[in-house]
Design a protein around this motif. Sequence first.
Motif, PDB file in Angstrom:
ATOM      1  N   VAL A 134      47.861  40.619  41.701  1.00  0.00           N
ATOM      2  CA  VAL A 134      47.833  39.274  42.280  1.00  0.00           C
ATOM      3  C   VAL A 134      49.241  38.939  42.773  1.00  0.00           C
ATOM      4  CG1 VAL A 134      47.465  36.826  41.810  1.00  0.00           C
ATOM      5  CG2 VAL A 134      45.958  38.538  40.773  1.00  0.00           C
ATOM      6  N   VAL A 135      49.356  38.541  44.026  1.00  0.00           N
ATOM      7  CA  VAL A 135      50.652  38.188  44.602  1.00  0.00           C
ATOM      8  C   VAL A 135      50.610  36.733  45.030  1.00  0.00           C
ATOM      9  CG1 VAL A 135      52.366  38.669  46.384  1.00  0.00           C
ATOM     10  CG2 VAL A 135      51.032  40.551  45.399  1.00  0.00           C
ATOM     11  N   VAL A 136      51.544  35.942  44.468  1.00  0.00           N
ATOM     12  CA  VAL A 136      51.677  34.526  44.805  1.00  0.00           C
ATOM     13  C   VAL A 136      52.954  34.368  45.628  1.00  0.00           C
ATOM     14  CG1 VAL A 136      51.779  32.186  43.909  1.00  0.00           C
ATOM     15  CG2 VAL A 136      50.580  33.964  42.613  1.00  0.00           C
ATOM     16  N   THR A 150      46.542  30.164  38.185  1.00  0.00           N
ATOM     17  CA  THR A 150      45.427  30.331  37.251  1.00  0.00           C
ATOM     18  C   THR A 150      44.617  31.570  37.624  1.00  0.00           C
ATOM     19  OG1 THR A 150      44.028  28.868  38.586  1.00  0.00           O
ATOM     20  CG2 THR A 150      45.217  27.867  36.741  1.00  0.00           C
ATOM     21  N   ASP A 151      44.118  32.225  36.601  1.00  0.00           N
ATOM     22  CA  ASP A 151      43.250  33.394  36.789  1.00  0.00           C
ATOM     23  C   ASP A 151      42.472  33.600  35.496  1.00  0.00           C
ATOM     24  OD1 ASP A 151      41.994  35.795  37.288  1.00  0.00           O
ATOM     25  OD2 ASP A 151      43.701  36.654  38.328  1.00  0.00           O
ATOM     26  N   ALA A 152      41.175  33.349  35.553  1.00  0.00           N
ATOM     27  CA  ALA A 152      40.307  33.546  34.386  1.00  0.00           C
ATOM     28  C   ALA A 152      39.587  34.879  34.521  1.00  0.00           C
ATOM     29  CB  ALA A 152      39.302  32.409  34.270  1.00  0.00           C
ATOM     30  N   ALA A 153      39.403  35.555  33.409  1.00  0.00           N
ATOM     31  CA  ALA A 153      38.719  36.855  33.407  1.00  0.00           C
ATOM     32  C   ALA A 153      37.311  36.711  33.972  1.00  0.00           C
ATOM     33  CB  ALA A 153      38.662  37.419  31.995  1.00  0.00           C
ATOM     34  N   ASN A 207      27.646  42.061  39.520  1.00  0.00           N
ATOM     35  CA  ASN A 207      28.932  42.159  40.196  1.00  0.00           C
ATOM     36  C   ASN A 207      30.070  41.653  39.324  1.00  0.00           C
ATOM     37  OD1 ASN A 207      27.608  43.137  42.403  1.00  0.00           O
ATOM     38  ND2 ASN A 207      27.738  41.269  43.616  1.00  0.00           N
ATOM     39  N   LEU A 208      31.254  42.230  39.532  1.00  0.00           N
ATOM     40  CA  LEU A 208      32.467  41.800  38.846  1.00  0.00           C
ATOM     41  C   LEU A 208      33.230  40.911  39.814  1.00  0.00           C
ATOM     42  CD1 LEU A 208      33.974  42.395  36.128  1.00  0.00           C
ATOM     43  CD2 LEU A 208      35.345  44.025  37.418  1.00  0.00           C
ATOM     44  N   VAL A 209      33.254  39.607  39.534  1.00  0.00           N
ATOM     45  CA  VAL A 209      33.845  38.626  40.448  1.00  0.00           C
ATOM     46  C   VAL A 209      35.021  37.945  39.761  1.00  0.00           C
ATOM     47  CG1 VAL A 209      33.426  36.594  41.870  1.00  0.00           C
ATOM     48  CG2 VAL A 209      31.591  38.251  41.509  1.00  0.00           C
ATOM     49  N   ASN A 210      36.185  38.001  40.393  1.00  0.00           N
ATOM     50  CA  ASN A 210      37.375  37.397  39.808  1.00  0.00           C
ATOM     51  C   ASN A 210      38.128  36.606  40.868  1.00  0.00           C
ATOM     52  OD1 ASN A 210      40.610  38.243  38.786  1.00  0.00           O
ATOM     53  ND2 ASN A 210      39.267  36.940  37.617  1.00  0.00           N
ATOM     54  N   THR A 211      38.507  35.381  40.514  1.00  0.00           N
ATOM     55  CA  THR A 211      39.208  34.486  41.437  1.00  0.00           C
ATOM     56  C   THR A 211      40.531  34.032  40.827  1.00  0.00           C
ATOM     57  OG1 THR A 211      37.148  33.681  42.413  1.00  0.00           O
ATOM     58  CG2 THR A 211      39.091  32.301  42.688  1.00  0.00           C
ATOM     59  N   ALA A 212      41.588  34.122  41.604  1.00  0.00           N
ATOM     60  CA  ALA A 212      42.910  33.618  41.214  1.00  0.00           C
ATOM     61  C   ALA A 212      43.278  32.472  42.150  1.00  0.00           C
ATOM     62  CB  ALA A 212      43.957  34.726  41.295  1.00  0.00           C
TER      63      ALA A 212
END
Length: 370
Positions: A134-136, A150-153, A207-212
Amino acid sequence: MTYTVVVSNAGPSDAVGATVADAAPAGTTISGWTAVFAGGATGNAAGAGNISESVNIPSGGSITYTINVSVPSSLTGNLVNTATVAAPMGTTDPMPGNNTATDTDTPNLQADLSITKTDGSATYTPGVGVTYTVVVSNAGPSDAVGATVTDAAPAGTTISSWTAVFAGGATGNAAGAGNISESVNIPSGGSITYTIMVSVPSSLTGNLVNTAAIAAPMGTTDPTPGNNTATDTDTPNLQADLSITKTDGSATYTPGVGLTYTVVVSNAGPSDAVGATVTDAAPAGTTISSWTAVFAGGATGNAAGAGNISETVNIPRVDRLLIRSTFRCPRVRRATWSIRPRSQRRWARRTRHRATTRLRIRIRRTSRQT
Protein backbone atom coordinates in the motif's frame (compact mmCIF):
# COMPACT_ATOMS: atom_id res chain seq x y z
CA MET A 1 1.64 33.86 -3.07
CA THR A 2 1.83 37.14 -5.00
CA TYR A 3 1.31 40.55 -3.41
CA THR A 4 0.71 43.84 -5.20
CA VAL A 5 1.97 46.90 -3.34
CA VAL A 6 1.27 50.42 -4.65
CA VAL A 7 3.17 53.39 -3.24
CA SER A 8 1.78 56.82 -4.16
CA ASN A 9 2.57 60.51 -3.48
CA ALA A 10 -0.44 62.86 -3.38
CA GLY A 11 1.91 65.85 -2.93
CA PRO A 12 2.03 68.67 -2.81
CA SER A 13 5.82 68.14 -2.67
CA ASP A 14 7.97 65.52 -4.34
CA ALA A 15 9.31 62.76 -2.10
CA VAL A 16 12.99 62.39 -2.87
CA GLY A 17 14.62 59.56 -0.94
CA ALA A 18 11.48 58.02 0.53
CA THR A 19 11.92 54.48 1.90
CA VAL A 20 9.72 51.53 0.91
CA ALA A 21 9.93 48.44 3.15
CA ASP A 22 8.24 45.06 2.97
CA ALA A 23 9.42 42.01 4.94
CA ALA A 24 8.21 38.53 4.08
CA PRO A 25 5.55 37.09 6.40
CA ALA A 26 6.91 34.95 9.21
CA GLY A 27 7.99 31.56 7.95
CA THR A 28 8.08 32.65 4.29
CA THR A 29 10.56 34.26 1.90
CA ILE A 30 10.28 36.80 -0.91
CA SER A 31 11.59 34.91 -3.90
CA GLY A 32 11.53 37.95 -6.19
CA TRP A 33 9.94 41.31 -6.83
CA THR A 34 9.57 43.82 -9.64
CA ALA A 35 8.68 47.52 -9.71
CA VAL A 36 6.85 49.59 -12.30
CA PHE A 37 7.31 53.35 -12.08
CA ALA A 38 4.77 56.00 -13.07
CA GLY A 39 4.69 59.78 -13.04
CA GLY A 40 8.46 60.13 -13.01
CA ALA A 41 9.08 57.91 -10.01
CA THR A 42 12.45 56.11 -9.92
CA GLY A 43 14.17 53.33 -8.01
CA ASN A 44 15.34 49.74 -8.48
CA ALA A 45 13.22 47.82 -10.89
CA ALA A 46 13.66 44.34 -9.46
CA GLY A 47 15.17 42.32 -6.65
CA ALA A 48 14.77 39.41 -4.28
CA GLY A 49 14.39 39.05 -0.55
CA ASN A 50 12.91 41.57 1.83
CA ILE A 51 12.37 45.02 0.32
CA SER A 52 14.06 48.08 1.77
CA GLU A 53 14.35 50.56 -1.10
CA SER A 54 15.12 54.25 -1.39
CA VAL A 55 12.88 55.75 -4.07
CA ASN A 56 11.94 59.10 -5.58
CA ILE A 57 8.24 59.77 -6.10
CA PRO A 58 7.20 63.09 -7.60
CA SER A 59 3.87 64.57 -6.58
CA GLY A 60 1.27 62.53 -8.44
CA GLY A 61 3.72 59.71 -9.11
CA SER A 62 3.56 56.09 -7.99
CA ILE A 63 5.41 52.76 -7.88
CA THR A 64 3.70 49.38 -8.24
CA TYR A 65 5.52 46.42 -6.74
CA THR A 66 4.72 42.83 -7.60
CA ILE A 67 6.08 40.62 -4.83
CA ASN A 68 6.31 36.84 -5.06
CA VAL A 69 6.37 35.09 -1.69
CA SER A 70 7.33 31.42 -1.27
CA VAL A 71 5.07 29.76 1.28
CA PRO A 72 6.29 26.40 2.62
CA SER A 73 3.80 23.55 2.60
CA SER A 74 4.25 23.18 6.35
CA LEU A 75 3.16 26.72 7.21
CA THR A 76 0.36 27.06 9.72
CA GLY A 77 -1.49 30.01 11.15
CA ASN A 78 -2.43 33.28 9.46
CA LEU A 79 -0.22 34.82 6.79
CA VAL A 80 0.37 38.45 7.75
CA ASN A 81 2.32 40.86 5.51
CA THR A 82 2.92 44.56 6.12
CA ALA A 83 4.41 47.07 3.69
CA THR A 84 5.44 50.65 4.67
CA VAL A 85 6.60 53.88 3.07
CA ALA A 86 8.45 56.50 5.08
CA ALA A 87 8.82 60.15 4.03
CA PRO A 88 12.39 61.32 3.46
CA MET A 89 14.14 63.34 6.15
CA GLY A 90 12.95 66.94 6.10
CA THR A 91 9.64 66.05 4.51
CA THR A 92 6.44 65.97 6.52
CA ASP A 93 3.59 63.61 5.65
CA PRO A 94 0.34 65.28 6.68
CA MET A 95 -1.48 61.91 6.70
CA PRO A 96 0.94 59.32 8.14
CA GLY A 97 -1.88 56.91 8.99
CA ASN A 98 -1.92 55.53 5.45
CA ASN A 99 1.83 54.93 5.34
CA THR A 100 1.39 51.26 6.27
CA ALA A 101 -0.72 48.53 4.70
CA THR A 102 -1.29 44.98 6.02
CA ASP A 103 -2.72 41.94 4.27
CA THR A 104 -3.89 39.01 6.42
CA ASP A 105 -4.81 35.60 5.03
CA THR A 106 -6.20 32.67 6.96
CA PRO A 107 -4.90 29.20 6.03
CA ASN A 108 -6.70 27.09 3.44
CA LEU A 109 -4.74 23.86 3.53
CA GLN A 110 -5.00 21.65 0.48
CA ALA A 111 -3.35 18.24 0.23
CA ASP A 112 -3.93 15.99 -2.76
CA LEU A 113 -3.68 12.67 -0.98
CA SER A 114 -3.83 9.38 -2.86
CA ILE A 115 -3.48 5.67 -2.10
CA THR A 116 -2.76 2.53 -4.12
CA LYS A 117 -2.96 -1.13 -3.11
CA THR A 118 -1.97 -4.42 -4.74
CA ASP A 119 -0.81 -7.94 -3.94
CA GLY A 120 0.52 -8.44 -7.44
CA SER A 121 -1.91 -11.23 -8.27
CA ALA A 122 -5.46 -11.64 -9.55
CA THR A 123 -5.97 -14.84 -7.51
CA TYR A 124 -5.30 -16.18 -4.04
CA THR A 125 -4.93 -19.68 -2.61
CA PRO A 126 -6.76 -20.48 0.64
CA GLY A 127 -4.18 -21.52 3.22
CA VAL A 128 -1.43 -19.36 1.68
CA GLY A 129 -0.68 -15.93 3.14
CA VAL A 130 -1.06 -12.80 0.98
CA THR A 131 1.26 -9.77 1.01
CA TYR A 132 -0.17 -6.39 0.05
CA THR A 133 1.78 -3.26 -0.83
CA VAL A 134 0.00 0.00 0.00
CA VAL A 135 1.47 3.36 -1.03
CA VAL A 136 0.09 6.59 0.44
CA SER A 137 1.23 9.82 -1.27
CA ASN A 138 0.70 13.57 -0.93
CA ALA A 139 0.90 15.65 -4.11
CA GLY A 140 0.42 18.83 -2.07
CA PRO A 141 0.44 21.71 -2.17
CA SER A 142 0.12 21.59 1.62
CA ASP A 143 1.50 19.15 4.12
CA ALA A 144 -0.98 16.65 5.57
CA VAL A 145 -0.42 16.71 9.31
CA GLY A 146 -2.54 14.14 11.09
CA ALA A 147 -3.91 12.28 8.05
CA THR A 148 -5.46 8.88 8.80
CA VAL A 149 -4.54 5.65 7.02
CA THR A 150 -6.94 2.71 7.46
CA ASP A 151 -6.83 -0.86 6.19
CA ALA A 152 -8.94 -3.67 7.64
CA ALA A 153 -8.19 -7.31 6.87
CA PRO A 154 -10.44 -8.94 4.27
CA ALA A 155 -13.42 -10.79 5.73
CA GLY A 156 -12.36 -14.10 7.27
CA THR A 157 -8.66 -13.19 7.41
CA THR A 158 -6.30 -11.41 9.80
CA ILE A 159 -3.41 -9.01 9.35
CA SER A 160 -0.55 -10.83 11.04
CA SER A 161 1.91 -7.94 10.71
CA TRP A 162 2.71 -4.76 8.79
CA THR A 163 5.67 -2.46 8.28
CA ALA A 164 5.94 1.10 6.97
CA VAL A 165 8.75 2.86 5.10
CA PHE A 166 8.66 6.67 5.09
CA ALA A 167 9.92 9.00 2.35
CA GLY A 168 10.08 12.76 1.90
CA GLY A 169 9.83 13.55 5.59
CA ALA A 170 6.68 11.50 6.26
CA THR A 171 6.34 10.15 9.81
CA GLY A 172 4.24 7.60 11.69
CA ASN A 173 4.50 4.18 13.31
CA ALA A 174 6.97 1.90 11.56
CA ALA A 175 5.37 -1.47 12.32
CA GLY A 176 2.41 -3.19 13.88
CA ALA A 177 -0.09 -6.04 13.70
CA GLY A 178 -3.82 -6.25 13.18
CA ASN A 179 -6.02 -3.81 11.29
CA ILE A 180 -4.37 -0.51 10.42
CA SER A 181 -5.75 2.81 11.70
CA GLU A 182 -2.77 5.15 11.83
CA SER A 183 -2.36 8.91 12.21
CA VAL A 184 0.46 10.01 9.93
CA ASN A 185 2.18 13.17 8.73
CA ILE A 186 2.91 13.37 5.00
CA PRO A 187 4.64 16.49 3.68
CA SER A 188 3.89 17.65 0.17
CA GLY A 189 5.80 15.25 -2.08
CA GLY A 190 6.17 12.68 0.71
CA SER A 191 4.91 9.12 0.81
CA ILE A 192 4.54 6.04 3.01
CA THR A 193 4.83 2.47 1.73
CA TYR A 194 3.13 -0.21 3.82
CA THR A 195 3.87 -3.93 3.47
CA ILE A 196 0.94 -5.85 4.93
CA MET A 197 1.01 -9.60 5.67
CA VAL A 198 -2.44 -11.24 5.69
CA SER A 199 -3.06 -14.75 7.04
CA VAL A 200 -5.61 -16.59 4.88
CA PRO A 201 -7.24 -19.69 6.40
CA SER A 202 -7.35 -22.84 4.31
CA SER A 203 -11.15 -22.90 4.59
CA LEU A 204 -11.72 -19.47 3.04
CA THR A 205 -14.09 -19.29 0.08
CA GLY A 206 -15.22 -16.49 -2.20
CA ASN A 207 -13.29 -13.47 -3.42
CA LEU A 208 -10.59 -11.85 -1.30
CA VAL A 209 -11.47 -8.15 -1.19
CA ASN A 210 -9.34 -5.60 0.64
CA THR A 211 -9.71 -1.81 0.72
CA ALA A 212 -7.24 0.76 2.08
CA ALA A 213 -8.06 4.44 2.58
CA ILE A 214 -6.39 7.76 3.40
CA ALA A 215 -8.34 10.63 4.96
CA ALA A 216 -7.18 14.26 5.02
CA PRO A 217 -6.76 15.81 8.47
CA MET A 218 -9.38 18.17 9.83
CA GLY A 219 -9.04 21.62 8.29
CA THR A 220 -7.31 20.28 5.18
CA THR A 221 -9.11 19.97 1.86
CA ASP A 222 -8.28 17.25 -0.64
CA PRO A 223 -8.97 18.65 -4.12
CA THR A 224 -9.25 15.14 -5.66
CA PRO A 225 -10.80 12.85 -3.04
CA GLY A 226 -11.66 10.18 -5.62
CA ASN A 227 -8.19 8.62 -5.27
CA ASN A 228 -8.34 8.35 -1.48
CA THR A 229 -9.38 4.68 -1.51
CA ALA A 230 -7.92 1.64 -3.25
CA THR A 231 -9.35 -1.89 -3.47
CA ASP A 232 -7.65 -5.14 -4.46
CA THR A 233 -9.86 -8.11 -5.39
CA ASP A 234 -8.57 -11.67 -5.87
CA THR A 235 -10.58 -14.69 -6.98
CA PRO A 236 -9.93 -18.04 -5.26
CA ASN A 237 -7.47 -20.56 -6.68
CA LEU A 238 -7.88 -23.58 -4.40
CA GLN A 239 -5.02 -26.03 -4.17
CA ALA A 240 -5.20 -29.24 -2.12
CA ASP A 241 -2.40 -31.80 -2.18
CA LEU A 242 -4.48 -34.93 -1.63
CA SER A 243 -2.88 -38.35 -1.15
CA ILE A 244 -4.03 -41.86 -0.31
CA THR A 245 -2.37 -44.96 1.07
CA LYS A 246 -3.73 -48.49 1.36
CA THR A 247 -2.45 -51.65 2.99
CA ASP A 248 -3.64 -54.88 4.56
CA GLY A 249 -0.31 -55.39 6.29
CA SER A 250 0.54 -58.51 4.31
CA ALA A 251 2.08 -59.46 0.99
CA THR A 252 -0.11 -62.58 0.71
CA TYR A 253 -3.70 -63.59 1.31
CA THR A 254 -5.43 -66.85 2.08
CA PRO A 255 -8.59 -67.59 0.17
CA GLY A 256 -11.42 -68.11 2.60
CA VAL A 257 -9.95 -65.73 5.14
CA GLY A 258 -11.32 -62.19 5.25
CA LEU A 259 -8.97 -59.25 4.77
CA THR A 260 -8.91 -55.91 6.49
CA TYR A 261 -7.50 -52.97 4.59
CA THR A 262 -6.48 -49.65 6.10
CA VAL A 263 -6.88 -46.70 3.75
CA VAL A 264 -5.60 -43.27 4.79
CA VAL A 265 -6.67 -40.22 2.81
CA SER A 266 -4.69 -37.05 3.62
CA ASN A 267 -4.69 -33.39 2.59
CA ALA A 268 -1.35 -31.57 2.74
CA GLY A 269 -3.06 -28.35 1.67
CA PRO A 270 -2.64 -25.54 1.36
CA SER A 271 -6.42 -25.36 0.87
CA ASP A 272 -9.18 -27.43 2.40
CA ALA A 273 -10.72 -30.08 0.15
CA VAL A 274 -14.48 -29.68 0.38
CA GLY A 275 -16.40 -32.32 -1.55
CA ALA A 276 -13.51 -34.63 -2.42
CA THR A 277 -14.48 -38.14 -3.57
CA VAL A 278 -13.00 -41.34 -2.12
CA THR A 279 -13.57 -44.54 -4.11
CA ASP A 280 -12.59 -48.12 -3.36
CA ALA A 281 -14.05 -51.12 -5.17
CA ALA A 282 -13.61 -54.64 -3.87
CA PRO A 283 -11.05 -56.78 -5.68
CA ALA A 284 -12.48 -58.96 -8.40
CA GLY A 285 -14.31 -61.95 -6.95
CA THR A 286 -14.62 -60.45 -3.46
CA THR A 287 -17.04 -58.19 -1.64
CA ILE A 288 -16.60 -55.44 0.92
CA SER A 289 -18.62 -56.71 3.83
CA SER A 290 -18.24 -53.51 5.84
CA TRP A 291 -16.16 -50.38 6.30
CA THR A 292 -15.72 -47.73 8.94
CA ALA A 293 -14.16 -44.28 8.81
CA VAL A 294 -12.32 -42.34 11.52
CA PHE A 295 -12.04 -38.58 10.95
CA ALA A 296 -9.25 -36.37 12.24
CA GLY A 297 -8.71 -32.62 12.38
CA GLY A 298 -12.13 -31.60 11.21
CA ALA A 299 -12.53 -34.06 8.33
CA THR A 300 -16.13 -35.14 7.77
CA GLY A 301 -18.10 -37.77 5.87
CA ASN A 302 -20.06 -40.97 6.46
CA ALA A 303 -18.70 -43.00 9.35
CA ALA A 304 -19.59 -46.51 8.17
CA GLY A 305 -21.07 -48.54 5.39
CA ALA A 306 -20.87 -51.70 3.33
CA GLY A 307 -20.11 -52.49 -0.28
CA ASN A 308 -17.90 -50.57 -2.64
CA ILE A 309 -16.90 -47.14 -1.40
CA SER A 310 -17.79 -43.97 -3.30
CA GLU A 311 -17.97 -41.25 -0.69
CA THR A 312 -17.99 -37.46 -0.75
CA VAL A 313 -15.81 -36.14 2.08
CA ASN A 314 -14.44 -32.87 3.41
CA ILE A 315 -10.77 -32.89 4.42
CA PRO A 316 -9.20 -29.76 5.91
CA ARG A 317 -5.55 -29.04 5.29
CA VAL A 318 -3.07 -31.32 7.10
CA ASP A 319 -5.84 -33.62 8.20
CA ARG A 320 -6.69 -37.19 7.27
CA LEU A 321 -9.46 -39.71 6.94
CA LEU A 322 -8.86 -43.31 8.04
CA ILE A 323 -10.98 -46.03 6.44
CA ARG A 324 -10.89 -49.66 7.52
CA SER A 325 -12.64 -52.05 5.18
CA THR A 326 -13.21 -55.78 5.62
CA PHE A 327 -13.31 -57.99 2.54
CA ARG A 328 -14.96 -61.44 2.34
CA CYS A 329 -13.09 -63.93 0.14
CA PRO A 330 -14.78 -67.05 -1.34
CA ARG A 331 -14.33 -70.07 0.92
CA VAL A 332 -13.94 -73.84 0.14
CA ARG A 333 -15.66 -76.26 2.41
CA ARG A 334 -13.83 -79.11 4.15
CA ALA A 335 -15.58 -82.49 3.84
CA THR A 336 -15.08 -85.61 6.00
CA TRP A 337 -16.37 -88.95 4.86
CA SER A 338 -16.72 -92.17 6.93
CA ILE A 339 -16.72 -95.46 4.95
CA ARG A 340 -18.59 -98.28 6.67
CA PRO A 341 -19.20 -102.03 5.88
CA ARG A 342 -21.69 -102.89 3.14
CA SER A 343 -24.14 -104.15 5.73
CA GLN A 344 -24.27 -100.61 6.98
CA ARG A 345 -24.19 -98.81 3.65
CA ARG A 346 -24.54 -95.40 5.01
CA TRP A 347 -22.60 -92.34 4.22
CA ALA A 348 -22.11 -89.60 6.61
CA ARG A 349 -21.08 -86.20 5.50
CA ARG A 350 -20.21 -83.42 7.79
CA THR A 351 -19.16 -79.98 6.63
CA ARG A 352 -17.72 -76.97 8.20
CA HIS A 353 -15.88 -73.82 7.09
CA ARG A 354 -12.16 -73.85 7.33
CA ALA A 355 -9.53 -71.22 6.66
CA THR A 356 -7.75 -73.46 4.10
CA THR A 357 -8.68 -75.53 1.07
CA ARG A 358 -6.96 -78.74 2.20
CA LEU A 359 -9.15 -81.73 1.37
CA ARG A 360 -8.67 -85.15 2.90
CA ILE A 361 -10.45 -88.49 3.16
CA ARG A 362 -10.14 -90.99 5.99
CA ILE A 363 -11.06 -94.72 5.81
CA ARG A 364 -11.70 -96.49 9.07
CA ARG A 365 -13.13 -99.86 9.98
CA THR A 366 -16.18 -99.54 12.17
CA SER A 367 -16.75 -103.33 12.87
CA ARG A 368 -14.50 -106.33 12.97
CA GLN A 369 -15.18 -109.43 10.76
CA THR A 370 -14.52 -112.82 12.32
